[in-house]
Design a protein around this motif. Structure first.
Motif, PDB file in Angstrom:
ATOM      1  N   LEU A  12       0.773  -1.217  -0.013  1.00  0.00           N
ATOM      2  CA  LEU A  12       0.020   0.067  -0.006  1.00  0.00           C
ATOM      3  C   LEU A  12       0.838   1.208  -0.044  1.00  0.00           C
ATOM      4  CD1 LEU A  12      -2.985   0.832   0.000  1.00  0.00           C
ATOM      5  CD2 LEU A  12      -2.864   0.792   2.509  1.00  0.00           C
ATOM      6  N   LEU A  13       1.972   1.091   0.515  1.00  0.00           N
ATOM      7  CA  LEU A  13       2.919   2.188   0.662  1.00  0.00           C
ATOM      8  C   LEU A  13       3.220   2.880  -0.638  1.00  0.00           C
ATOM      9  CD1 LEU A  13       5.248   1.420   3.806  1.00  0.00           C
ATOM     10  CD2 LEU A  13       2.930   2.826   3.644  1.00  0.00           C
ATOM     11  N   SER A  17       1.991   6.576  -2.474  1.00  0.00           N
ATOM     12  CA  SER A  17       2.846   7.483  -2.989  1.00  0.00           C
ATOM     13  C   SER A  17       2.443   7.983  -4.574  1.00  0.00           C
ATOM     14  CB  SER A  17       4.525   6.764  -3.131  1.00  0.00           C
ATOM     15  OG  SER A  17       5.055   6.805  -1.737  1.00  0.00           O
ATOM     16  N   TYR A  18       2.080   6.778  -5.308  1.00  0.00           N
ATOM     17  CA  TYR A  18       1.785   7.063  -6.592  1.00  0.00           C
ATOM     18  C   TYR A  18       0.389   7.759  -6.571  1.00  0.00           C
ATOM     19  CZ  TYR A  18      -0.423   5.979 -11.187  1.00  0.00           C
ATOM     20  OH  TYR A  18      -1.086   6.105 -12.441  1.00  0.00           O
ATOM     21  N   VAL A  19      -0.569   7.550  -5.739  1.00  0.00           N
ATOM     22  CA  VAL A  19      -1.859   8.120  -5.656  1.00  0.00           C
ATOM     23  C   VAL A  19      -1.658   9.811  -5.378  1.00  0.00           C
ATOM     24  CG1 VAL A  19      -4.087   8.425  -4.503  1.00  0.00           C
ATOM     25  CG2 VAL A  19      -3.308   6.048  -5.126  1.00  0.00           C
ATOM     26  N   CYS A  44       6.209   6.782   8.171  1.00  0.00           N
ATOM     27  CA  CYS A  44       5.303   6.120   8.963  1.00  0.00           C
ATOM     28  C   CYS A  44       5.897   4.442   8.981  1.00  0.00           C
ATOM     29  CB  CYS A  44       4.054   5.711   8.061  1.00  0.00           C
ATOM     30  SG  CYS A  44       2.820   4.646   8.836  1.00  0.00           S
ATOM     31  N   SER A  45       5.689   4.134  10.420  1.00  0.00           N
ATOM     32  CA  SER A  45       6.176   2.707  10.617  1.00  0.00           C
ATOM     33  C   SER A  45       5.292   1.466  10.642  1.00  0.00           C
ATOM     34  CB  SER A  45       6.868   2.857  12.058  1.00  0.00           C
ATOM     35  OG  SER A  45       5.868   3.105  12.950  1.00  0.00           O
ATOM     36  N   ILE A  46       4.069   1.936  10.105  1.00  0.00           N
ATOM     37  CA  ILE A  46       3.064   0.653   9.930  1.00  0.00           C
ATOM     38  C   ILE A  46       3.281  -0.305   9.226  1.00  0.00           C
ATOM     39  CG2 ILE A  46       0.510   0.497   9.642  1.00  0.00           C
ATOM     40  CD1 ILE A  46      -0.109   3.150  10.734  1.00  0.00           C
TER      41      ILE A  46
END
Length: 327
Positions: A12-13, A17-19, A44-46
């Motif tokens: 998702l990360l 970034s793309y979105v 973010c560390s999630i």
């Protein structure tokens, strides 16, 4: 509901970034999806999110951008960033496409207990398909596009960037014809039970041009510390399936007799090296992670947890459970 294999939630990360580059309100989209809006922060560390939230986020992005090919376009634009680490882990250690497919299936099964890839063999080739995860129908299309692009991207690591499957099966109804636009050479069949691509027999055994494992052993110092080098090579196969000595011979380009001669010279056997590799990986897993003992045993190719426990106790004079409690 329909089923579809999904990549790790950490993917998702790069998608976020793309979105962001598409000028969408990412924080609002995350909040609407039920995801922590901290995911929009660079530091973010999630590491993991719920699958249904992941799917919802992708679906909302597609709706706002109104791109029928959102999944394909994103996979192309971010160059499959979400899967590249996995591709590299597998491709660097597999000699042929078939080896790589088998390793990928094993590796993904360790990342998720409810989603994986699989193969179905036919005389003219194999079907490579995803299975195991239920997806809401509304969110299926972009996710299936991403998953299909990832599968094709993996095969292209072996066959080149222009390769296209002979046939594709998809679960959604592709009324806009996006799959055919991206893969015009493939026979696309819609509304199927699984998402899959067909690979011709002639390609399944193709040699991996990126394969570099042999270079770790086949150098001018081959006779020096061969067992140590072999230990390093085998350590890379945890979760992918440790090669037999016959398979190793094929991988590194040495005959079985040559390998055995070098091991005899250093007074050690292949089995002893492999057992030491498994033991050292197990010790690290038990002391530095919360991985279940049964999962460790599967990653190390033991038939069951009991078999693993007996082998570990023979090396450590204590059970895996006792070792974890002490360390």
């Amino acid at each position: 509901m329909k089923t579809l294999h999904l990549i790790n939630a950490e993917s998702l990360l790069p998608i976020i970034s793309y979105v962001k580059l598409q000028k969408l309100d990412v924080t609002a989209l995350l909040r609407e999806s039920g995801l922590p809006f901290d995911l929009a922060d660079a530091d973010c560390s999630i590491k993991a999110v719920a699958n249904y939230q992941y799917w919802q986020f992708i679906h909302l992005c597609q709706k706002q951008l109104n791109w029928p090919d959102f999944g394909y376009r994103m996979a192309k634009d971010i160059k499959l960033a979400s899967m590249k680490p996995i591709f590299k882990t597998v491709c660097d250690k597999s000699l042929t496409l078939h080896d790589g497919l088998i390793m990928l299936i094993r590796f993904m099964s360790h990342l998720s207990t409810h989603a994986t890839y699989d193969l179905a063999y036919q005389k003219s080739g194999v079907w490579f398909y995803g299975t195991g995860v239920e997806i809401e129908s509304d969110a299926l299309k972009p996710l299936e596009q991403m998953s299909l692009a990832n599968m094709i991207g993996f095969v292209r690591y072996y066959l080149g960037d222009t390769w296209q499957p002979e046939a594709i099966t998809i679960q959604h109804q592709d009324s806009s014809g996006e799959t055919r636009k991206y893969f015009p050479q493939a026979l696309v069949t819609e509304l199927q039970a699984k998402t899959g691509i067909f690979i011709n027999t002639a390609h399944v055994g193709s040699i991996n041009a990126r394969f570099n494992l042999a270079s770790m052993l086949a150098d001018s110092d081959l006779n020096v510390n061969f067992s140590k080098k072999l230990y390093q090579v085998l350590s890379q196969y945890a979760g992918l399936g440790f090669p037999t000595i016959n398979k190793l011979s094929e991988l590194i380009g040495l005959s079985l007799r040559q390998i055995q001669r070098r091991l005899v010279k250093e007074e050690v056997s292949y089995r002893e090296i492999l057992n030491q590799v498994k033991f050292d990986i197990a010790r690290k897993q038990l002391s530095q992670s919360n991985t279940k003992i049964i999962d460790i045993s599967q990653q190390l190719d033991y038939t069951d947890a009991s078999h693993f426990s007996r082998a570990f106790k023979k090396m450590a004079n204590m059970s895996p459970k006792q070792y974890r409690e002490i360390h």
